[in-house]
Design an enzyme around this catalytic site. Structure first.
Site, PDB file in Angstrom:
ATOM      1  N   GLU A  51      12.711 -33.039   0.675  1.00 56.89           N
ATOM      2  CA  GLU A  51      13.372 -33.712  -0.444  1.00 56.89           C
ATOM      3  C   GLU A  51      13.966 -35.038  -0.007  1.00 56.89           C
ATOM      4  OE1 GLU A  51      16.044 -31.964  -3.191  1.00 56.89           O
ATOM      5  OE2 GLU A  51      14.929 -30.106  -3.405  1.00 56.89           O
ATOM      6  N   GLU A  68       0.814  -1.223   0.000  1.00 61.40           N
ATOM      7  CA  GLU A  68       0.000   0.000   0.000  1.00 61.40           C
ATOM      8  C   GLU A  68       0.847   1.273   0.000  1.00 61.40           C
ATOM      9  OE1 GLU A  68      -2.398  -3.005   2.579  1.00 61.40           O
ATOM     10  OE2 GLU A  68      -0.323  -2.676   1.934  1.00 61.40           O
ATOM     11  N   TRP A 112      20.969 -40.760 -11.381  1.00 57.75           N
ATOM     12  CA  TRP A 112      20.147 -39.592 -11.656  1.00 57.75           C
ATOM     13  C   TRP A 112      18.933 -39.993 -12.481  1.00 57.75           C
ATOM     14  CZ3 TRP A 112      24.250 -35.355 -13.306  1.00 57.75           C
ATOM     15  CH2 TRP A 112      25.001 -35.001 -12.172  1.00 57.75           C
TER      16      TRP A 112
END
Length: 338
Positions: free
Chosen positions: A280, A46, A169
């Protein structure tokens, strides 16, 4: 109000544990100023918009804001007082603030000053944008996001681990970069013991510009080397364990009741103003949070071309009814805990 939300979203990752807020000032049917909360501890939306408009124009304007203006002194003065002092006649609010320091008091203060207030505009969208903030104040814990990657046949890792780490991976470079972006947007990230010693992760935002989250480790024992990557100086690290309280530089060991470990970690986050947490960790860590029903969202990557055939099974969650989005060659599923 839609424009307020667009502006507010620019504060993601910079203003926590405050809410994301955007403000638009309209005079004679035209937007004359915009502002948003840009940085924690600095001016709210604001005042950032109001300072761009003359007092004469403000007296003829309507102020739009996606969250109820604050009514208390925090790091900055109350926005409600500023609005009143400028003689603004009408304020349109997206949704109420559930912070007990505000919670309707801002709107009440405006109305008591003779300002017309309309609220509940795009309320669902306003609450969704600030899901971290509302979860923090209403459930007294952070907004918890699971993140894991799995193969087409449902494994998160080979076991035993391959000699070459890259053989384990699952996702591509596009997904890795997105995960680092997520880390920059949340306040903390958590793993368990197995991920700590097997993956030796950094848990930082190396692939993008942005702050590193606070790193949390959940491990009953403390039988690991503090030469592991999460103990470097890149970010604060907190180790929740069953054995000791100790501080070693930027690393803090906190002893908790292991039978109530998830609640203890949630309580720590609430006490330390951590309003969002990425988990994770591996399957066991995820299940600890699932079984306690202390989670809000799961982000699951699936590599549709890779199979491990054996290894550590991914957490069980229903992906069949979810439409994924493509991230590189991976599929990303987002599941909400309703």
């Amino acid at each position: 109000m839609q424009r307020c939300l667009e502006l507010a979203a620019k504060g993601l990752g910079s203003i926590a544990a405050n809410p994301m807020v955007g403000c638009v000032i309209v005079c004679d049917g035209k937007i004359v100023a915009e502002g948003y909360h840009e940085q924690y501890g600095l001016a709210h939306a604001e005042p950032n918009a109001i300072k761009l408009v003359s007092d004469d124009v403000l007296k003829k304007s309507t102020l739009y804001v996606n969250l109820e203006p604050c009514s208390h002194f925090g790091k900055t003065p109350p926005c409600a007082d500023l609005i009143i002092s400028k003689g603004i006649k009408k304020v349109v609010v997206g949704c109420l603030d559930s912070n007990p320091l505000v919670a309707g008091k801002g709107i009440q203060k405006l109305e008591d000053a003779g300002i017309e207030v309309e609220h509940g505009i795009l309320e669902a969208e306003c609450r969704e944008l600030n899901k971290r903030f509302f979860t923090f104040h209403e459930k007294k814990r952070p907004y918890v996001i699971f993140k894991w990657a799995q193969t087409q046949d449902g494994f998160i890792s080979q076991w035993p681990l391959p000699e070459n780490k890259e053989d384990n991976w699952i996702t591509g470079k596009e997904s890795k970069r997105l995960v680092h972006q997520w880390r920059s947007e949340e306040q903390a990230i958590l793993i368990g013991y197995n991920t700590l010693v097997a993956d030796d992760p950094y848990l930082t935002t190396r692939l993008v510009d942005g702050k590193n989250p606070v790193r949390l480790v959940m491990t009953r024992s403390c039988d690991f080397s503090t030469q592991l990557n999460v103990f470097n100086g890149d970010a604060k690290t907190v180790v929740f364990n069953a054995l000791k309280n100790e501080t070693q530089g930027h690393v803090e060991f906190i002893k908790i009741d292991w039978n109530q470990k998830v609640k203890a970690i949630m309580d720590y986050c609430f006490q330390h103003q951590i309003s969002s947490l990425i988990v994770e960790g591996g399957t066991n860590t995820i299940y600890n949070f699932m079984n306690a029903n202390m989670w809000d969202e799961a982000r699951v990557f699936v590599n549709p071309h890779k199979k491990f055939e054996h290894g550590i099974v991914a957490p069980e969650i229903d992906l069949k009814t979810i439409k994924p989005v493509q991230v590189g060659e991976d599929l990303l599923y987002t599941i909400l805990n309703t």
